[in-house]
Each structure stands twice: as C-alpha cells, then as structure tokens.
Design a protein around this motif. Structure first.
Motif, PDB file in Angstrom:
ATOM      1  N   GLU B  98       0.841  -1.182   0.000  1.00 54.07           N
ATOM      2  CA  GLU B  98       0.000   0.000   0.000  1.00 54.07           C
ATOM      3  C   GLU B  98       0.883   1.241   0.000  1.00 54.07           C
ATOM      4  O   GLU B  98       1.906   1.279   0.674  1.00 54.07           O
ATOM      5  CB  GLU B  98      -0.921  -0.013   1.237  1.00 54.07           C
ATOM      6  N   GLY B  99       0.456   2.265  -0.762  1.00 53.80           N
ATOM      7  CA  GLY B  99       1.231   3.483  -0.890  1.00 53.80           C
ATOM      8  C   GLY B  99       1.070   4.394   0.306  1.00 53.80           C
ATOM      9  O   GLY B  99       0.224   4.142   1.154  1.00 53.80           O
ATOM     10  N   PRO B 100       1.856   5.459   0.418  1.00 55.68           N
ATOM     11  CA  PRO B 100       2.870   5.859  -0.546  1.00 55.68           C
ATOM     12  C   PRO B 100       4.131   4.996  -0.431  1.00 55.68           C
ATOM     13  O   PRO B 100       4.691   4.892   0.638  1.00 55.68           O
ATOM     14  CB  PRO B 100       3.180   7.312  -0.168  1.00 55.68           C
ATOM     15  N   ALA B 101       4.534   4.404  -1.559  1.00 51.59           N
ATOM     16  CA  ALA B 101       5.718   3.542  -1.536  1.00 51.59           C
ATOM     17  C   ALA B 101       6.167   3.231  -2.957  1.00 51.59           C
ATOM     18  O   ALA B 101       5.407   3.393  -3.910  1.00 51.59           O
ATOM     19  CB  ALA B 101       5.387   2.240  -0.813  1.00 51.59           C
ATOM     20  N   THR B 102       7.409   2.785  -3.053  1.00 51.64           N
ATOM     21  CA  THR B 102       7.872   2.208  -4.304  1.00 51.64           C
ATOM     22  C   THR B 102       7.815   0.698  -4.133  1.00 51.64           C
ATOM     23  O   THR B 102       8.276   0.174  -3.122  1.00 51.64           O
ATOM     24  CB  THR B 102       9.317   2.642  -4.611  1.00 51.64           C
ATOM     25  N   GLU B 116      14.611 -17.264  -5.492  1.00 54.73           N
ATOM     26  CA  GLU B 116      15.200 -16.042  -4.975  1.00 54.73           C
ATOM     27  C   GLU B 116      14.987 -14.945  -6.013  1.00 54.73           C
ATOM     28  O   GLU B 116      15.160 -15.179  -7.210  1.00 54.73           O
ATOM     29  CB  GLU B 116      16.704 -16.280  -4.765  1.00 54.73           C
ATOM     30  N   LEU B 117      14.572 -13.775  -5.522  1.00 53.50           N
ATOM     31  CA  LEU B 117      14.345 -12.675  -6.453  1.00 53.50           C
ATOM     32  C   LEU B 117      15.431 -11.622  -6.285  1.00 53.50           C
ATOM     33  O   LEU B 117      15.955 -11.445  -5.183  1.00 53.50           O
ATOM     34  CB  LEU B 117      12.974 -12.063  -6.199  1.00 53.50           C
ATOM     35  N   PRO B 118      15.773 -10.934  -7.375  1.00 49.91           N
ATOM     36  CA  PRO B 118      16.808  -9.902  -7.259  1.00 49.91           C
ATOM     37  C   PRO B 118      16.298  -8.718  -6.450  1.00 49.91           C
ATOM     38  O   PRO B 118      15.093  -8.535  -6.289  1.00 49.91           O
ATOM     39  CB  PRO B 118      17.071  -9.503  -8.711  1.00 49.91           C
ATOM     40  N   LYS B 119      17.240  -7.939  -5.943  1.00 53.71           N
ATOM     41  CA  LYS B 119      16.870  -6.796  -5.109  1.00 53.71           C
ATOM     42  C   LYS B 119      16.831  -5.512  -5.939  1.00 53.71           C
ATOM     43  O   LYS B 119      17.445  -5.429  -6.999  1.00 53.71           O
ATOM     44  CB  LYS B 119      17.903  -6.636  -3.989  1.00 53.71           C
ATOM     45  N   ASN B 120      16.079  -4.545  -5.423  1.00 48.59           N
ATOM     46  CA  ASN B 120      16.135  -3.153  -5.892  1.00 48.59           C
ATOM     47  C   ASN B 120      15.649  -2.876  -7.299  1.00 48.59           C
ATOM     48  O   ASN B 120      15.977  -1.853  -7.870  1.00 48.59           O
ATOM     49  CB  ASN B 120      17.567  -2.597  -5.768  1.00 48.59           C
ATOM     50  N   ILE B 121      14.874  -3.765  -7.900  1.00 49.21           N
ATOM     51  CA  ILE B 121      14.283  -3.427  -9.190  1.00 49.21           C
ATOM     52  C   ILE B 121      12.929  -2.760  -8.928  1.00 49.21           C
ATOM     53  O   ILE B 121      12.027  -3.398  -8.402  1.00 49.21           O
ATOM     54  CB  ILE B 121      14.098  -4.673 -10.083  1.00 49.21           C
ATOM     55  N   PRO B 122      12.801  -1.464  -9.245  1.00 45.48           N
ATOM     56  CA  PRO B 122      11.515  -0.811  -8.999  1.00 45.48           C
ATOM     57  C   PRO B 122      10.469  -1.311  -9.992  1.00 45.48           C
ATOM     58  O   PRO B 122      10.716  -1.334 -11.202  1.00 45.48           O
ATOM     59  CB  PRO B 122      11.795   0.682  -9.216  1.00 45.48           C
ATOM     60  N   ILE B 123       9.314  -1.759  -9.478  1.00 46.92           N
ATOM     61  CA  ILE B 123       8.255  -2.247 -10.367  1.00 46.92           C
ATOM     62  C   ILE B 123       7.274  -1.122 -10.666  1.00 46.92           C
ATOM     63  O   ILE B 123       6.935  -0.863 -11.809  1.00 46.92           O
ATOM     64  CB  ILE B 123       7.523  -3.457  -9.730  1.00 46.92           C
ATOM     65  N   VAL B 124       6.829  -0.435  -9.617  1.00 50.86           N
ATOM     66  CA  VAL B 124       5.914   0.692  -9.805  1.00 50.86           C
ATOM     67  C   VAL B 124       5.941   1.551  -8.543  1.00 50.86           C
ATOM     68  O   VAL B 124       6.426   1.101  -7.490  1.00 50.86           O
ATOM     69  CB  VAL B 124       4.479   0.174 -10.111  1.00 50.86           C
ATOM     70  N   LYS B 125       5.441   2.779  -8.672  1.00 45.43           N
ATOM     71  CA  LYS B 125       5.327   3.638  -7.491  1.00 45.43           C
ATOM     72  C   LYS B 125       3.863   3.817  -7.153  1.00 45.43           C
ATOM     73  O   LYS B 125       3.022   3.898  -8.050  1.00 45.43           O
ATOM     74  CB  LYS B 125       5.967   4.996  -7.776  1.00 45.43           C
ATOM     75  N   LEU B 126       3.568   3.841  -5.858  1.00 44.58           N
ATOM     76  CA  LEU B 126       2.180   4.000  -5.414  1.00 44.58           C
ATOM     77  C   LEU B 126       2.024   5.302  -4.641  1.00 44.58           C
ATOM     78  O   LEU B 126       2.883   5.651  -3.835  1.00 44.58           O
ATOM     79  CB  LEU B 126       1.775   2.825  -4.511  1.00 44.58           C
ATOM     80  N   ALA B 127       0.922   6.004  -4.886  1.00 48.40           N
ATOM     81  CA  ALA B 127       0.612   7.211  -4.125  1.00 48.40           C
ATOM     82  C   ALA B 127      -0.142   6.821  -2.857  1.00 48.40           C
ATOM     83  O   ALA B 127      -0.432   5.638  -2.644  1.00 48.40           O
ATOM     84  CB  ALA B 127      -0.211   8.164  -4.976  1.00 48.40           C
ATOM     85  N   LYS B 128      -0.464   7.793  -2.065  1.00 47.79           N
ATOM     86  CA  LYS B 128      -1.178   7.543  -0.810  1.00 47.79           C
ATOM     87  C   LYS B 128      -2.523   6.856  -1.085  1.00 47.79           C
ATOM     88  O   LYS B 128      -3.232   7.215  -2.028  1.00 47.79           O
ATOM     89  CB  LYS B 128      -1.410   8.885  -0.106  1.00 47.79           C
ATOM     90  N   ASN B 129      -2.837   5.877  -0.282  1.00 44.68           N
ATOM     91  CA  ASN B 129      -4.095   5.126  -0.389  1.00 44.68           C
ATOM     92  C   ASN B 129      -4.200   4.222  -1.616  1.00 44.68           C
ATOM     93  O   ASN B 129      -5.216   3.578  -1.823  1.00 44.68           O
ATOM     94  CB  ASN B 129      -5.324   6.048  -0.364  1.00 44.68           C
TER      95      ASN B 129
END
Lengths: 70, 256
Positions: B98-102, B116-129
């Motif tokens: 849940e946002g706000p988060a990447t 095992e999944l790789p680290k630090n790959i941004p998938i999407v950004k979420l806004a508040k709520n």
C-alpha cells in the motif's frame, strides 16, 4: 514513465542500478563516471539510464490532487 | 578443442576457446540466447491495482524480473498435471503493498527455499491510499519464446593476433591511433600490451605508412563472453547450452 527493467537492445537488467545512478547524478557526479562504477559497459544499456525521464512522480502527483478534489 | 577460463563468477564468464570451428562457437552462443531454460513469471492475477500503470504493463514488468529457482522445475506442458499448473512446474508468488511507496522486486513474496528474487528493481510507485495486490505464477521457458526467459547475453570474437614487422620506424602513429590503447612502446619497440582488448578495427594498420603492422583475427581461436541475467550462474548457462546442443545432436541421430 518508470525505468524499464531490461535494456531494450540486449536484455541486460538495468532497473536495479537506476536509483543509485539517479542519486549520484543529482549530487553532481558525472554520469559517465557513475555508469562506469555501476559496471554498465555497453552503450545500449548506458543510453537506457542516460536518456530516461522518470515522470511517474508527476502522474502520482496528479492522482493525489484528483483524490483531494473528488 | 581447448578451453582457458579467464574469468568465472556468478555474473560473468570469459573463455578462450581454441581449435574449434566458428559454427560451433556460434551454435553455443545461439543456444545461450534462445534455448537454455530459465524461470520467469507467465501469469499474473490482479486483485487490486490502483497504481498509475495498467495491469498489462505491470504484468510485463514483473515477467521481466529474473527469478533464480532453487528447485528443479519441469516444463509445464511436460508435467504430470497436463498443463494445469502444479508445484512441480510452477513457482507461486505474491505481492501486496500500500502506498505511498515504491514497489520493489524484493517485495514479492515467495516460499523460502523455492526461489530467490533480485533486489532493488523498482516495479511501480504507489501514491497515498493506492493499493496493489496480486498473485503470480512463474514457469520454465526458453528465450526463443519470449525475451524474459533469455538466460543471458553471449558474444564472441576472433582472437586478435597483432604482428609488428621489422619495417617499423617507431613513429608511434599506431600507438596514438588505437582507440582501445592496445599498443605501447617499451625498450625502443612497439609492444602489444593488451591484445584481448583489441576489437580488430585495424585503425593501426591504416595509419601505418610503412606497412609494418599486421592485425588478424584467428578464426580457430575465440574469446567467448557470457553475461548472466542473474537467473542462472554464468558457468551453468554455458554448461546447459552445451547440454542442449548434445540433446539436439542425439535427436538428429535418432531421426537418421
């Protein structure tokens, strides 16, 4: 919109290096040096980071405002 | 065939392959790009997606993340479940945020010891709520079907052989001209300092007024590079590519 996960041409993973790249370039480091440090060698991968415009933050801003109104 | 390993780690493999035909080396390269099986997300079920990206784009982005499987999976169409999907042929993944988060690749939840999944790959950004909730199924596939299953990047070049003849007047034009700094001067002689770095561009041959330098690629000796997309070790990719070729040769033999 948001950094592509892989390089369009060769398919190498580049997205995991984007945040460090962005942070260091914003601090004033030269993009060439940062790309070299991150081990991005091929010019196909280098252009992915160099030419990227991250406008997802603007879209999120828009959604925030829309949420406040309606 | 002779092999010399110059570099071997999880990410990279650099080999010198000697006494072999170019067709064999190219076959290995093509096997690495298209035939070595790896694991990637194929189906995504969205329960909630308030993010700025559409379901399809998110599913593609999740698919492109390399997954390091720790169990031996079967191909889905060869599995006992007849393509329905079962733990023998599928890795199940979950994602909830849940946002706000990447949302990062390491936010994806998978059963421990399975993958095992790789680290630090941004998938999407979420806004508040904004909320994102999905389930995904990762299966075994081949690079020829979709680039998300490409095990890595493979390339080779002819081994560079640089000869400096006696006609050399030590004008140093070649040393200055070389874009890869392969040549250098030492004890009143032009020496080859780093021949592996040579790309056979022959800029030094062109600039030489005395025809004193000769650059040739040895077509029986190759520098072979493998760069893993991190779903398999670079060394395993090469070995599996060779296995694929052996299987194909056997299949051909049986047909004959």
């Amino acid at each position: 919109m948001i950094i592509p996960i892989r390089c369009f041409s060769c398919g190498a993973i580049i997205a995991d290096k984007y945040e460090e790249y962005k942070k260091r370039v914003e601090k004033g480091e030269h993009p060439k040096k940062v790309l070299d440090d991150l081990g991005i060698k091929r010019y196909c991968c280098r252009r992915m980071l160099l030419s990227h415009i991250d406008y997802i933050d603007y879209v999120i801003e828009l959604e925030n405002r829309r949420g406040a109104v309606g | 065939m002779r092999l010399k390993i110059l570099e071997a780690n999880e990410k990279n493999l650099v080999l010198i392959i000697e006494d072999v035909d170019v067709s064999i080396v190219n076959a290995i390269r093509r096997a690495i790009l298209t035939e070595v099986p790896t694991v990637a997300v194929e189906d995504v079920i969205f329960y909630e997606n308030d993010s700025p990206l559409h379901d399809e784009i998110l599913a593609l982005r999740i698919g492109l993340i390399p997954i390091k499987a720790k169990v031996d999976l079967k191909f889905r169409d060869e599995c006992e479940c007849n393509g329905k999907g079962c733990p023998m042929c599928t890795i199940y993944l979950r994602l909830e945020k849940e946002g706000p988060a990447t949302v990062y690749s390491h936010d994806i939840i998978v059963e421990e010891g399975v993958a095992e999944l790789p680290k630090n790959i941004p998938i999407v950004k979420l806004a508040k709520n904004q909320r994102l909730k999905l389930e995904a199924e990762a299966i075994l596939g081949r690079g020829k079907e979709h680039a998300k299953w490409q095990s890595g990047i493979a390339s080779y070049k002819y081994y560079p052989e640089i000869k400096i003849k006696e006609d050399c007047t030590l004008c140093k034009a070649c040393v200055e001209e070389c874009p890869r700094n392969v040549l250098d001067v030492e004890d009143d002689k032009i020496i080859v300092k780093d021949e592996l770095n040579c790309t056979l561009c022959k800029a030094c041959v062109e600039v030489c007024d005395y025809n004193a330098i000769d650059v040739k690629g040895n077509d029986r000796k190759f520098v072979f590079k493998v760069e893993s997309s991190s779903s398999l070790d670079a060394r395993d990719i090469f070995i599996k590519a060779c296995d694929v070729m052996i299987d194909k040769a056997k299949e051909l033999e049986e047909l004959l």
